[in-house]
Write a protein that holds these residues in place. Structure first.
Motif, PDB file in Angstrom:
ATOM      1  N   ILE A   8      -8.824   6.155  -7.768  1.00 27.45           N
ATOM      2  CA  ILE A   8      -8.801   4.708  -7.984  1.00 27.45           C
ATOM      3  C   ILE A   8      -9.878   4.302  -8.984  1.00 27.45           C
ATOM      4  CG2 ILE A   8      -9.215   2.476  -6.871  1.00 27.45           C
ATOM      5  CD1 ILE A   8      -7.936   3.603  -4.359  1.00 27.45           C
ATOM      6  N   LEU A   9     -11.069   4.865  -8.824  1.00 29.19           N
ATOM      7  CA  LEU A   9     -12.157   4.551  -9.746  1.00 29.19           C
ATOM      8  C   LEU A   9     -11.839   4.986 -11.170  1.00 29.19           C
ATOM      9  CD1 LEU A   9     -15.504   5.291  -7.861  1.00 29.19           C
ATOM     10  CD2 LEU A   9     -14.870   3.174  -8.996  1.00 29.19           C
ATOM     11  N   MET A  10     -11.402   6.236 -11.320  1.00 32.85           N
ATOM     12  CA  MET A  10     -11.209   6.808 -12.649  1.00 32.85           C
ATOM     13  C   MET A  10      -9.976   6.258 -13.352  1.00 32.85           C
ATOM     14  SD  MET A  10     -13.841   8.701 -12.990  1.00 32.85           S
ATOM     15  CE  MET A  10     -13.374   9.578 -14.485  1.00 32.85           C
ATOM     16  N   ARG A  11      -8.926   6.008 -12.611  1.00 32.47           N
ATOM     17  CA  ARG A  11      -7.645   5.646 -13.230  1.00 32.47           C
ATOM     18  C   ARG A  11      -7.425   4.133 -13.325  1.00 32.47           C
ATOM     19  NH1 ARG A  11      -2.967   8.230 -14.545  1.00 32.47           N
ATOM     20  NH2 ARG A  11      -1.027   7.010 -14.457  1.00 32.47           N
ATOM     21  N   TYR A  12      -7.928   3.387 -12.339  1.00 37.00           N
ATOM     22  CA  TYR A  12      -7.598   1.968 -12.272  1.00 37.00           C
ATOM     23  C   TYR A  12      -8.779   1.036 -12.548  1.00 37.00           C
ATOM     24  CZ  TYR A  12      -3.450   3.850  -9.991  1.00 37.00           C
ATOM     25  OH  TYR A  12      -2.317   4.572  -9.711  1.00 37.00           O
ATOM     26  N   ILE A  13      -9.961   1.398 -12.068  1.00 36.15           N
ATOM     27  CA  ILE A  13     -11.096   0.476 -12.180  1.00 36.15           C
ATOM     28  C   ILE A  13     -11.881   0.680 -13.479  1.00 36.15           C
ATOM     29  CG2 ILE A  13     -13.287  -0.198 -11.147  1.00 36.15           C
ATOM     30  CD1 ILE A  13     -12.112   0.259  -8.429  1.00 36.15           C
TER      31      ILE A  13
ATOM     32  N   GLN B  63     -15.539  -6.849  -8.711  1.00 33.76           N
ATOM     33  CA  GLN B  63     -14.467  -7.772  -9.095  1.00 33.76           C
ATOM     34  C   GLN B  63     -13.108  -7.078  -9.103  1.00 33.76           C
ATOM     35  OE1 GLN B  63     -15.446  -9.564 -12.859  1.00 33.76           O
ATOM     36  NE2 GLN B  63     -17.351 -10.472 -12.097  1.00 33.76           N
ATOM     37  N   GLN B  64     -13.066  -5.897  -9.704  1.00 30.17           N
ATOM     38  CA  GLN B  64     -11.793  -5.180  -9.792  1.00 30.17           C
ATOM     39  C   GLN B  64     -11.327  -4.682  -8.429  1.00 30.17           C
ATOM     40  OE1 GLN B  64      -9.865  -4.830 -12.536  1.00 30.17           O
ATOM     41  NE2 GLN B  64     -11.338  -6.098 -13.647  1.00 30.17           N
ATOM     42  N   LYS B  65     -12.274  -4.302  -7.568  1.00 26.82           N
ATOM     43  CA  LYS B  65     -11.918  -3.730  -6.261  1.00 26.82           C
ATOM     44  C   LYS B  65     -11.195  -4.739  -5.381  1.00 26.82           C
ATOM     45  CE  LYS B  65     -15.147  -3.028  -3.212  1.00 26.82           C
ATOM     46  NZ  LYS B  65     -16.330  -2.491  -2.476  1.00 26.82           N
ATOM     47  N   GLN B  66     -11.424  -6.010  -5.634  1.00 24.65           N
ATOM     48  CA  GLN B  66     -10.822  -7.050  -4.800  1.00 24.65           C
ATOM     49  C   GLN B  66      -9.427  -7.466  -5.268  1.00 24.65           C
ATOM     50  OE1 GLN B  66     -13.781 -10.118  -5.033  1.00 24.65           O
ATOM     51  NE2 GLN B  66     -15.198  -9.081  -3.627  1.00 24.65           N
ATOM     52  N   LYS B  67      -8.941  -6.894  -6.341  1.00 28.14           N
ATOM     53  CA  LYS B  67      -7.646  -7.291  -6.872  1.00 28.14           C
ATOM     54  C   LYS B  67      -6.514  -6.563  -6.141  1.00 28.14           C
ATOM     55  CE  LYS B  67      -9.297  -8.762 -11.376  1.00 28.14           C
ATOM     56  NZ  LYS B  67      -9.158  -8.682 -12.851  1.00 28.14           N
ATOM     57  N   GLU B  68      -5.327  -7.144  -6.230  1.00 30.89           N
ATOM     58  CA  GLU B  68      -4.193  -6.660  -5.439  1.00 30.89           C
ATOM     59  C   GLU B  68      -3.738  -5.264  -5.851  1.00 30.89           C
ATOM     60  OE1 GLU B  68      -1.100  -9.518  -5.634  1.00 30.89           O
ATOM     61  OE2 GLU B  68      -2.199 -11.070  -4.520  1.00 30.89           O
ATOM     62  N   TYR B  69      -3.781  -4.953  -7.146  1.00 37.68           N
ATOM     63  CA  TYR B  69      -3.285  -3.642  -7.556  1.00 37.68           C
ATOM     64  C   TYR B  69      -4.167  -2.512  -7.035  1.00 37.68           C
ATOM     65  CZ  TYR B  69      -6.800  -3.229 -11.306  1.00 37.68           C
ATOM     66  OH  TYR B  69      -7.959  -3.113 -12.019  1.00 37.68           O
ATOM     67  N   ILE B  70      -5.447  -2.778  -6.801  1.00 40.42           N
ATOM     68  CA  ILE B  70      -6.330  -1.771  -6.207  1.00 40.42           C
ATOM     69  C   ILE B  70      -5.971  -1.574  -4.735  1.00 40.42           C
ATOM     70  CG2 ILE B  70      -8.701  -1.173  -5.678  1.00 40.42           C
ATOM     71  CD1 ILE B  70      -8.030  -1.049  -8.631  1.00 40.42           C
ATOM     72  N   THR B  71      -5.696  -2.676  -4.042  1.00 41.63           N
ATOM     73  CA  THR B  71      -5.257  -2.580  -2.642  1.00 41.63           C
ATOM     74  C   THR B  71      -3.945  -1.813  -2.534  1.00 41.63           C
ATOM     75  OG1 THR B  71      -6.323  -4.708  -2.186  1.00 41.63           O
ATOM     76  CG2 THR B  71      -4.717  -3.901  -0.579  1.00 41.63           C
ATOM     77  N   ALA B  72      -3.033  -2.087  -3.470  1.00 47.57           N
ATOM     78  CA  ALA B  72      -1.746  -1.375  -3.455  1.00 47.57           C
ATOM     79  C   ALA B  72      -1.943   0.114  -3.705  1.00 47.57           C
ATOM     80  CB  ALA B  72      -0.823  -1.976  -4.517  1.00 47.57           C
ATOM     81  N   ALA B  73      -2.847   0.463  -4.631  1.00 52.47           N
ATOM     82  CA  ALA B  73      -3.104   1.876  -4.906  1.00 52.47           C
ATOM     83  C   ALA B  73      -3.695   2.567  -3.689  1.00 52.47           C
ATOM     84  CB  ALA B  73      -4.035   2.009  -6.102  1.00 52.47           C
ATOM     85  N   ALA B  74      -4.609   1.882  -2.994  1.00 46.13           N
ATOM     86  CA  ALA B  74      -5.214   2.469  -1.797  1.00 46.13           C
ATOM     87  C   ALA B  74      -4.177   2.655  -0.696  1.00 46.13           C
ATOM     88  CB  ALA B  74      -6.360   1.584  -1.313  1.00 46.13           C
ATOM     89  N   LEU B  75      -3.306   1.663  -0.517  1.00 48.40           N
ATOM     90  CA  LEU B  75      -2.252   1.779   0.495  1.00 48.40           C
ATOM     91  C   LEU B  75      -1.240   2.850   0.131  1.00 48.40           C
ATOM     92  CD1 LEU B  75      -1.619  -2.009   1.280  1.00 48.40           C
ATOM     93  CD2 LEU B  75      -2.845  -0.325   2.683  1.00 48.40           C
ATOM     94  N   GLY B  76      -1.120   3.123  -1.178  1.00 51.23           N
ATOM     95  CA  GLY B  76      -0.201   4.166  -1.621  1.00 51.23           C
ATOM     96  C   GLY B  76      -0.746   5.572  -1.461  1.00 51.23           C
ATOM     97  N   GLY B  77      -1.971   5.691  -0.970  1.00 48.64           N
ATOM     98  CA  GLY B  77      -2.535   7.002  -0.701  1.00 48.64           C
ATOM     99  C   GLY B  77      -3.457   7.533  -1.785  1.00 48.64           C
TER     100      GLY B  77
END
Length: 280
Positions: free
Chosen positions: A186-191, A166-180
């Protein structure tokens, strides 16, 4: 984590029911920690002149078949039972979070393999499978924790996996991935911080069930071994004297009942607090 702590502090003021059960759980833990200070006698000391002595001033809860103080053994049993329960919760949560996060974030064949393994374990009756594993490993509290960990981690993994997806599909996760940001970051800090609240509620509500499972295996002789004071083992020792010395069963049973009730109600009230949709 900081936001979660601030939220719980605010809930301490706002939610009276949650505060009451949290206070009772804290009191129960304090009693277990200070058991050596509260116990009137050495829980391992035998006195064959006081065998199966009924409750009196010297022995408030009576003595057992070896003349040992039942009150002291119940207090020390709280340390053993609660410690093993919290170790089991920590081990199960760690395995479940690791497997569930890996399956949910990696997806594809990793998800399929890990979830089929979890489904296989969940297909067996939990306590029967735990008895079989504990029987193969041999009696002992550590083996009991290992056996129950094999049984309990699967449902944690499935819950964490669904939350991670559920969390992986949200926009802020996509933005974090695009930000490098790397997958681990991503797992430890955002999800995972967003997965913690429901995980804490599940762990809190499972404390009672895990305590019952540990006590049940000890009652069957697969957990704590004599002379270790543990509530399930105390019930096993006292069952032979059910008619002549019922206090050997009453007080350890009451300790288990009160502990399970307190932590179940604490978990229920915590769930209502963190997710108002569950309020009745």
């Amino acid at each position: 984590m900081r936001m979660l702590i601030q939220q719980l502090a605010q809930l301490w003021i706002q939610q009276r029911l949650f505060s009451i059960w949290l206070g009772l759980a804290g009191l129960w833990l304090v009693l277990a920690i200070v058991a050596p200070l509260l116990a009137p006698h050495d829980p391992f000391a035998t006195d064959f002149t006081k065998v199966l002595h009924p409750p009196d001033r010297q022995y408030p809860l009576g003595t057992d078949q070896l003349g040992r103080c039942v009150l002291s053994r119940v207090l020390y049993g709280a340390r053993t039972s609660l410690l093993m329960t919290f170790i089991l919760v920590a081990v199960v949560a760690a395995i479940g979070v690791t497997v569930g996060a890996l399956a949910g974030y990696a997806g594809k064949w990793v998800n399929s393999v890990l979830m089929r393994l979890a489904d296989t374990l969940m297909a067996f009756p939990g306590i029967i499978f735990a008895i079989a594993v504990a029987g193969m490993l041999g009696p002992g509290l550590i083996h009991t924790v290992v056996a129950l960990s094999v049984v309990w981690w699967a449902k944690y993994a499935r819950m964490v996996r669904s939350l991670v997806i559920q969390q992986k599909q949200k926009e802020y996760i996509t933005a974090a991935a695009l930000g490098g940001a790397r997958p681990v970051r991503i797992l430890m800090r955002y999800i995972l911080p967003n997965v913690l609240p429901p995980l804490i509620v599940m762990a809190m509500m499972d404390i009672g069930g895990m305590l019952l499972s540990i006590s049940g295996l000890s009652f069957l002789g697969l957990g704590a071994q004599p002379p270790e004071p543990e509530w399930g083992a105390l019930l096993n020792e006292g069952r032979r004297y059910m008619q002549t010395a019922p206090w050997l069963l009453i007080y350890p049973g009451l300790a288990i009942f009160c502990t399970v009730m307190i932590f179940n109600l604490l978990g229920d009230s915590l769930r209502d607090v963190l997710d108002p949709r569950h309020k009745r």
